[in-house]
Structures are given as structure tokens and as C-alpha cells.
Design an enzyme around this catalytic site. Structure first.
Site, mmCIF file in Angstrom:
data_model
loop_
_atom_site.group_PDB
_atom_site.id
_atom_site.type_symbol
_atom_site.label_atom_id
_atom_site.label_comp_id
_atom_site.label_asym_id
_atom_site.label_seq_id
_atom_site.Cartn_x
_atom_site.Cartn_y
_atom_site.Cartn_z
ATOM 1 N N ASP A 12 0.934 -1.218 0.028
ATOM 2 C CA ASP A 12 0.066 0.064 -0.083
ATOM 3 C C ASP A 12 0.952 1.202 -0.079
ATOM 4 O O ASP A 12 1.844 1.504 0.937
ATOM 5 C CB ASP A 12 -0.891 0.033 1.178
ATOM 6 C CG ASP A 12 -1.861 0.998 1.185
ATOM 7 O OD1 ASP A 12 -3.023 1.194 0.609
ATOM 8 O OD2 ASP A 12 -1.594 2.320 1.494
ATOM 9 N N GLU A 14 1.531 5.620 0.025
ATOM 10 C CA GLU A 14 0.717 6.863 0.210
ATOM 11 C C GLU A 14 1.558 7.921 -0.902
ATOM 12 O O GLU A 14 2.822 7.615 -1.008
ATOM 13 C CB GLU A 14 1.109 7.199 1.682
ATOM 14 C CG GLU A 14 0.473 6.333 2.558
ATOM 15 C CD GLU A 14 -1.150 6.102 2.249
ATOM 16 O OE1 GLU A 14 -1.935 6.925 1.845
ATOM 17 O OE2 GLU A 14 -1.287 4.966 2.378
ATOM 18 N N ASP A 108 -2.020 1.391 -6.999
ATOM 19 C CA ASP A 108 -0.708 1.166 -6.073
ATOM 20 C C ASP A 108 0.370 0.869 -7.332
ATOM 21 O O ASP A 108 1.398 1.353 -7.683
ATOM 22 C CB ASP A 108 -0.410 0.153 -5.136
ATOM 23 C CG ASP A 108 -1.440 0.618 -4.130
ATOM 24 O OD1 ASP A 108 -0.743 1.413 -2.994
ATOM 25 O OD2 ASP A 108 -2.916 0.397 -4.242
ATOM 26 N N HIS A 164 -4.758 5.505 5.926
ATOM 27 C CA HIS A 164 -4.060 6.246 4.966
ATOM 28 C C HIS A 164 -2.631 6.349 5.539
ATOM 29 O O HIS A 164 -1.833 7.097 5.123
ATOM 30 C CB HIS A 164 -4.654 7.488 4.718
ATOM 31 C CG HIS A 164 -5.935 7.451 4.415
ATOM 32 N ND1 HIS A 164 -6.316 7.095 2.963
ATOM 33 C CD2 HIS A 164 -7.066 7.933 4.700
ATOM 34 C CE1 HIS A 164 -7.639 7.089 2.873
ATOM 35 N NE2 HIS A 164 -7.962 7.804 3.948
ATOM 36 N N ASP A 169 -2.362 0.371 6.246
ATOM 37 C CA ASP A 169 -3.415 -0.112 5.315
ATOM 38 C C ASP A 169 -3.229 -1.591 4.822
ATOM 39 O O ASP A 169 -4.135 -2.181 4.674
ATOM 40 C CB ASP A 169 -3.206 0.872 4.218
ATOM 41 C CG ASP A 169 -4.079 2.305 4.515
ATOM 42 O OD1 ASP A 169 -4.630 2.497 5.598
ATOM 43 O OD2 ASP A 169 -3.795 2.971 3.442
HETATM 44 P P1 AMP Z 1 -4.638 5.021 0.446
HETATM 45 O O1 AMP Z 1 -4.082 4.107 0.404
HETATM 46 O O2 AMP Z 1 -6.277 5.046 0.375
HETATM 47 O O3 AMP Z 1 -4.358 5.868 1.721
HETATM 48 O O4 AMP Z 1 -4.548 6.292 -0.621
HETATM 49 C C1 AMP Z 1 -3.188 6.344 -1.215
HETATM 50 C C2 AMP Z 1 -3.013 7.777 -1.706
HETATM 51 O O5 AMP Z 1 -4.052 8.169 -2.622
HETATM 52 C C3 AMP Z 1 -2.920 8.887 -0.456
HETATM 53 O O6 AMP Z 1 -1.765 8.834 -0.070
HETATM 54 C C4 AMP Z 1 -3.049 10.110 -1.503
HETATM 55 O O7 AMP Z 1 -2.039 10.727 -2.036
HETATM 56 C C5 AMP Z 1 -4.238 9.690 -2.355
HETATM 57 N N1 AMP Z 1 -5.569 9.721 -1.720
HETATM 58 C C6 AMP Z 1 -6.316 8.818 -1.093
HETATM 59 N N2 AMP Z 1 -7.450 9.517 -0.535
HETATM 60 C C7 AMP Z 1 -7.547 10.650 -1.200
HETATM 61 C C8 AMP Z 1 -8.476 11.935 -1.086
HETATM 62 N N3 AMP Z 1 -9.726 11.892 -0.588
HETATM 63 N N4 AMP Z 1 -8.232 12.908 -1.686
HETATM 64 C C9 AMP Z 1 -6.943 13.084 -2.381
HETATM 65 N N5 AMP Z 1 -6.002 12.166 -2.680
HETATM 66 C C10 AMP Z 1 -6.059 10.899 -1.820
HETATM 67 MG MG MG Z 2 -2.851 3.795 2.094
#
Ligand code: AMP
Ligand code: MG
Length: 184
Positions: A12, A14, A108, A164, A169
Site C-alpha cells: 500500500d 501513500e 498502487d 492512510h 493499510d
Molecule cells: P490510500 O492508500 O487510500 O491511503 O491512498 C493512497 C494515496 O491516494 C494517498 O496517499 C493520497 O495521495 C491519495 N488519496 C487517498 N484519498 C484521497 C483523497 N480523499 N483525496 C486526495 N487524494 C487521496
Molecule cells: Mg494507503
């Protein structure tokens, strides 16, 4: 969601982001790699990996990004560049022989591809990729694809740790795999 490989390599990422368009999708960059090596036999997590990455296209994190992820400017300012963190990840994966790269959705994999292309680095995985989000929908006969938190809820679970954040995650995705395949 069952696989014939020995391990689910659940990754996962970020990335840099903005809620007002300051970081367009094609300029987002990895800031954290979180991963677990989950046995496809016992569904135990046998090893964990976490690394920050210093972004170069938008090196200053937006307030939105720091609030979303909890990752600070200091975390990324002190972090190695992508090439170095990818090498650490590859060293870690090389200890395990038969794994399949998995993630929740295609995001990813696409982010790895985008960043490797930008930095002229080799894509770090030779084998294929399993989209666990799509697998989950198929396994449970769902019309819609679910976010990690919704999939957990669907299984009677709630998110553990910090949502996040790459490693937390990945660990929660592993809990989904375990519950879906083993019932525990
Ligand atoms: P996640 O694995 O769901 O934490 O998301 C991976 C990446 O997607 C995050 O580090 C952000 O760069 C982007 N991301 C996730 N959710 C959002 C959101 N609501 N708005 C903008 N970017 C997002
Ligand atoms: Mg994440």
C-alpha cells in the site's frame, strides 16, 4: 481471493496529493511504501516493510496530505529518494521466494509505474499483479467495488491502526484476505 503462490505480497502506497488540484494525478509521487508478506497457507503475516520516500516533483507536502496520512514534512525530508527505498523493498521481498504482488485496486501498481518511468528506474516487480479490490467484489458477488474500510465492515471488522498509512493499510488488507479466505 485464493492464490497458488506461497505469499500475498500486499503493498500500500501513500503519495503526494492535494484536494484543490495543486498535485494533479500524473504528478503524484510515492511518499511511503508499506507492505506485508502474508502466507497463503496460514494467512499469518510473516514479515512487514515500511519506508518513506522523498518526493521531488512536489517536495513540500500539502496540509491536506499531512492531515490525510499523518505523514509529516520531516518524515519525507529525511527520507531516501525512490531508488533507494525501492532497493530496500526489493531486498526485503527477495528473502521470500514465491509471492504475488497484490494491492487494493490498481492505484498502487500504476503509481509504481508512473514513478519508475519518471525516475528512469526499472519497475520493481517481475511477476503479475492481483487487484484484491476486484477479487473481493467478485468473491462476495458485489456490484460495486468497496473501499478498504467498507470491505472490513462488510466482514464485521473495523480498521485497526492509522488509516492512510502504508503499513497499517496493508495490514488491514491482509485482515480482509484472511477473513475472506479463512473466516477468521
Ligand atoms: P490510500 O492508500 O487510500 O491511503 O491512498 C493512497 C494515496 O491516494 C494517498 O496517499 C493520497 O495521495 C491519495 N488519496 C487517498 N484519498 C484521497 C483523497 N480523499 N483525496 C486526495 N487524494 C487521496
Ligand atoms: Mg494507503
Amino acid at each position: 481471493m485464493r492464490i497458488s503462490n506461497d505469499y500475498y505480497l500486499i503493498v500500500d502506497l501513500e503519495a503526494t496529493c492535494s484536494n484543490i488540484g495543486a498535485v494533479p494525478r500524473h504528478e503524484m509521487e510515492i511518499i511511503e511504501i508499506g507492505a506485508v508478506m502474508q502466507s497463503s497457507l496460514t494467512y499469518e503475516i510473516e514479515s512487514e516493510f515500511q519506508a518513506f520516500v522523498r518526493p521531488v516533483r512536489h517536495p513540500i507536502l500539502t496540509e491536506f496530505c499531512t492531515e490525510l496520512t499523518g505523514i509529516t514534512q520531516q518524515d519525507v525530508a529525511d527520507a531516501p529518494p525512490l531508488a533507494e527505498s525501492l532497493e530496500l523493498m526489493k531486498e526485503w521481498t527477495s528473502v521470500f521466494k514465491d509471492w504475488l504482488f497484490c494491492s487494493w485496486g490498481d492505484y498502487d501498481r500504476n503509481q509504481f509505474r508512473q514513478d519508475c518511468e519518471y525516475h528512469s528506474l526499472d519497475y520493481p516487480f517481475s511477476a503479475g499483479h492481483l487487484n484484491l479490490k476486484a477479487e473481493f467484489s467478485r468473491a462476495f458477488g458485489l456490484k460495486k467495488k468497496m473501499a478498504v474500510t467498507d470491505a472490513l465492515r462488510h466482514l464485521g471488522l473495523s480498521f485497526e491502526g492509522s488509516h492512510h498509512r502504508g503499513l497499517d493499510d496493508a495490514k488491514n488488507i491482509a485482515r480482509i484476505v484472511r477473513r475472506a479466505c479463512m473466516g477468521t
